[in-house]
Scaffold this active site. Structure first.
Site, mmCIF file in Angstrom:
data_model
loop_
_atom_site.group_PDB
_atom_site.id
_atom_site.type_symbol
_atom_site.label_atom_id
_atom_site.label_comp_id
_atom_site.label_asym_id
_atom_site.label_seq_id
_atom_site.Cartn_x
_atom_site.Cartn_y
_atom_site.Cartn_z
ATOM 1 N N LYS A 23 0.242 31.608 -109.487
ATOM 2 C CA LYS A 23 1.359 31.704 -108.527
ATOM 3 C C LYS A 23 0.935 32.744 -107.491
ATOM 4 O O LYS A 23 1.061 33.950 -107.716
ATOM 5 C CB LYS A 23 2.619 32.146 -109.269
ATOM 6 C CG LYS A 23 3.926 31.683 -108.625
ATOM 7 C CD LYS A 23 4.160 32.127 -107.206
ATOM 8 C CE LYS A 23 4.624 33.559 -107.102
ATOM 9 N NZ LYS A 23 4.726 34.015 -105.669
ATOM 10 N N GLU A 32 -1.517 45.409 -113.199
ATOM 11 C CA GLU A 32 -2.182 46.322 -112.263
ATOM 12 C C GLU A 32 -1.138 46.649 -111.205
ATOM 13 O O GLU A 32 -0.753 45.790 -110.422
ATOM 14 C CB GLU A 32 -3.430 45.654 -111.687
ATOM 15 C CG GLU A 32 -4.381 46.654 -111.069
ATOM 16 C CD GLU A 32 -4.127 46.878 -109.603
ATOM 17 O OE1 GLU A 32 -3.196 47.654 -109.272
ATOM 18 O OE2 GLU A 32 -4.854 46.277 -108.799
ATOM 19 N N GLU A 70 3.817 55.237 -103.666
ATOM 20 C CA GLU A 70 2.870 54.401 -102.957
ATOM 21 C C GLU A 70 3.508 53.961 -101.634
ATOM 22 O O GLU A 70 4.571 53.347 -101.643
ATOM 23 C CB GLU A 70 2.567 53.181 -103.838
ATOM 24 C CG GLU A 70 1.292 52.497 -103.506
ATOM 25 C CD GLU A 70 0.974 51.358 -104.466
ATOM 26 O OE1 GLU A 70 1.917 50.701 -104.969
ATOM 27 O OE2 GLU A 70 -0.217 51.127 -104.707
ATOM 28 N N CYS A 72 -4.358 48.563 -103.613
ATOM 29 C CA CYS A 72 -3.871 49.280 -104.799
ATOM 30 C C CYS A 72 -4.653 50.570 -104.975
ATOM 31 O O CYS A 72 -4.112 51.593 -105.366
ATOM 32 C CB CYS A 72 -4.055 48.433 -106.042
ATOM 33 S SG CYS A 72 -3.396 46.790 -105.859
#
Ligand code: ADP
Length: 487
Positions: free
Chosen positions: A181, A256, A389, A290
């Site tokens: 997906k 992750e 983040e 990331c």
């Protein structure tokens, strides 16, 4: 963008090597981030489409042609796909650049990396083997690594091609059948990779791709009872949903979930090398990585000079369209741009000092989602800008006095994905690196060109499980112990 982009032959759902329309007939617009306008539509898959895809994968795994291939034959198919990806690198570059807005050379590096993932795991497919174990008299014991079964791959928009490569290639190498997906914001390269996999000769059902919204197609895939394992890369919020869904089905998952990765610069570091790397590590992909180096920790002795040099370099960074091929492109969406601006506004209100800002190139389309890169100092290590983040080209600089404080600050967030340590003293660099809680630590470099061969994944709340490198194969496999009593 003048050059025509070849879109996947049908913007449908890819199951059993065929395109089919979505069950609902619904579609989603694909917005080019550099322009802010729709340039394509993709099918919006739902739970019916997911069920069809999982059923196809199950057939492939349980007795289908895919399940009958030897490890060597699987490896050859992966290698063939790697070559096809290389042959189509120009086309995949254009597609990725348009879909994500990233500069052409970064999009090209991504296309080459996808090929490399399939090459690497093609070579690894027949090298995963078990052990023999000493046991009680009259017994012979061996272990086998077997595929988990049907693996689900929920992929984000920042590196649609690369993350497809790292997750799916490892799963296929072990013999799993995959349902993918991709993200609704950018999924054209994964769809095209599906077509190329059919051309490479993958049997029906080995690779199935259902585009669509996270809360419909993604959630349906995560909770499907016939999925054996989930590989997820994305936000912490959705990571929680994925792990909860996996728990309800008693299966495992790899998460992750990003980072707030530090680069630690000691006074005895090679300054030019550190400066260049510190800038590149946050500017690449407009900070939407990331493993972006989002914090720079600087030894107090060199703070003034290092920050001044960093500010000079930041002031010269320019964002532009993919064709301009500058250091960075736009961010992915209007929503993401808004989110970053809101965070920066709040940080400035709380006293964070913006010491430098890059530029947006003249002539970029007005509707593009451009955010100028910026460097912040006087940032409280406990503040949101130092802890959360941003997923944008925003670097936070924080001073430290000594080794102990450097380690404390490096570890002072919830995350633990990647870190960089810069020092001319090898003993110190090693000492500090060993105390930093991160899945990867680079000494006197950062990121090292993608590192397909290097095991990658989080500590702490950056997630769990390992992708990339040979280690990923163990996460995609399950160990079977066989005991023979021979008397
Ligand atoms: P980001 O914040 O980077 O967009 P997300 O975690 O929202 O990251 O998205 C990463 C992937 O997870 C995308 O493919 C997205 O469609 C999918 N996703 C989003 N919400 C859900 C959900 N509720 N269940 C499963 N997948 C989801």
């Amino acid at each position: 963008m003048d050059q025509a982009v070849r879109l996947p032959s049908a913007q449908g759902i890819f199951i059993d090597n065929q395109w089919r329309p979505s069950a609902s007939g619904a579609s989603l617009p694909m917005i080019a981030p550099a322009e802010g306008v729709a340039f394509a539509a993709i099918a919006a898959g739902n739970d019916h489409d997911i069920d069809t895809a999982v059923t196809a994968a199950r057939r492939a795994f349980d007795g289908g042609a895919w399940s009958r291939l030897t490890a060597t034959e699987r490896g050859r198919l992966l290698s063939k796909l790697a070559r096809l990806i290389e042959d189509h690198a120009d086309e995949l570059t254009l597609l990725e650049a348009r879909d994500t807005g990233k500069p052409m050379s970064q999009a090209r590096a991504d296309a080459i990396a996808v090929a490399r993932y399939f090459e690497y795991y093609g070579g690894a497919a027949d090298k995963l083997h078990g052990d023999t174990i000493p046991f009680i008299e009259g017994h012979f014991v061996t272990t086998l690594w077997e595929p988990k079964g049907v693996t689900a791959h929920i992929i984000p928009w920042n590196y649609p091609g690369q993350i497809f490569g790292r997750s799916v290639a490892a799963a296929l190498a072990v013999g799993n059948a995959c349902v993918i997906k991709p993200a609704e914001e950018a999924c054209l390269v994964p769809l095209r990779l599906g077509e190329l996999s059919a051309e490479a000769g993958f049997p029906d059902g080995a690779i199935n791709i259902v585009p669509g919204l996270g809360e419909t197609a993604g959630a349906a895939l995560a909770r499907h009872r016939d999925v054996d394992f989930i590989s997820f890369t994305g936000s912490r919020e959705v990571g929680t949903l994925i792990q909860s869904a996996a728990a309800r089905n008693h299966i495992g998952c790899t998460l992750e979930l990003g980072g707030k990765s530090p680069q630690v610069v000691f006074a005895d570091a090679n300054m030019d090398a550190a400066l260049a790397s510190v800038v590149a590590a946050i500017v690449q992909n407009a900070g939407q990585t990331c493993s972006a180096g989002a914090r720079v920790l600087i030894e107090r002795k060199i703070w003034d000079r290092f920050v001044a040099d960093l500010a000079l370099r930041f002031g010269k960074v320019v964002a532009g369209t993919p064709e301009m091929d500058l250091q960075l492109g736009p961010v992915i969406s209007a929503g993401q741009k808004q989110r970053i601006e809101t965070m920066l506004h709040a940080a400035e209100g709380a006293g964070c000092l913006r010491v430098a800002r890059g530029h947006i190139a003249d002539g970029v389309p007005k509707g593009g989602f451009f955010v100028p890169p910026a460097l912040y100092a006087q940032v409280d290590p406990a503040s949101a800008l130092a802890q959360e983040e941003v997923f944008g080209p925003i670097l936070t600089a924080i001073p430290f006095e000594d080794e102990a404080e450097a380690i404390r600050l490096a570890n002072a967030t919830d995350y633990g994905l990647v870190a960089g340590v810069w020092s001319g003293d090898g003993n110190r660099a090693l000492r500090v690196s060993r105390k930093i809680r991160a899945g990867q630590v680079f000494i006197n470099s950062y990121g090292a060109g993608g590192g397909i061969e290097l095991p990658f994944g989080g500590m702490k709340k950056s997630g769990h499980g390992r992708e990339k490198g040979f280690a990923a194969l163990y996460d995609m496999a399950v160990m079977k112990t066989m005991v023979f009593k021979h008397g």
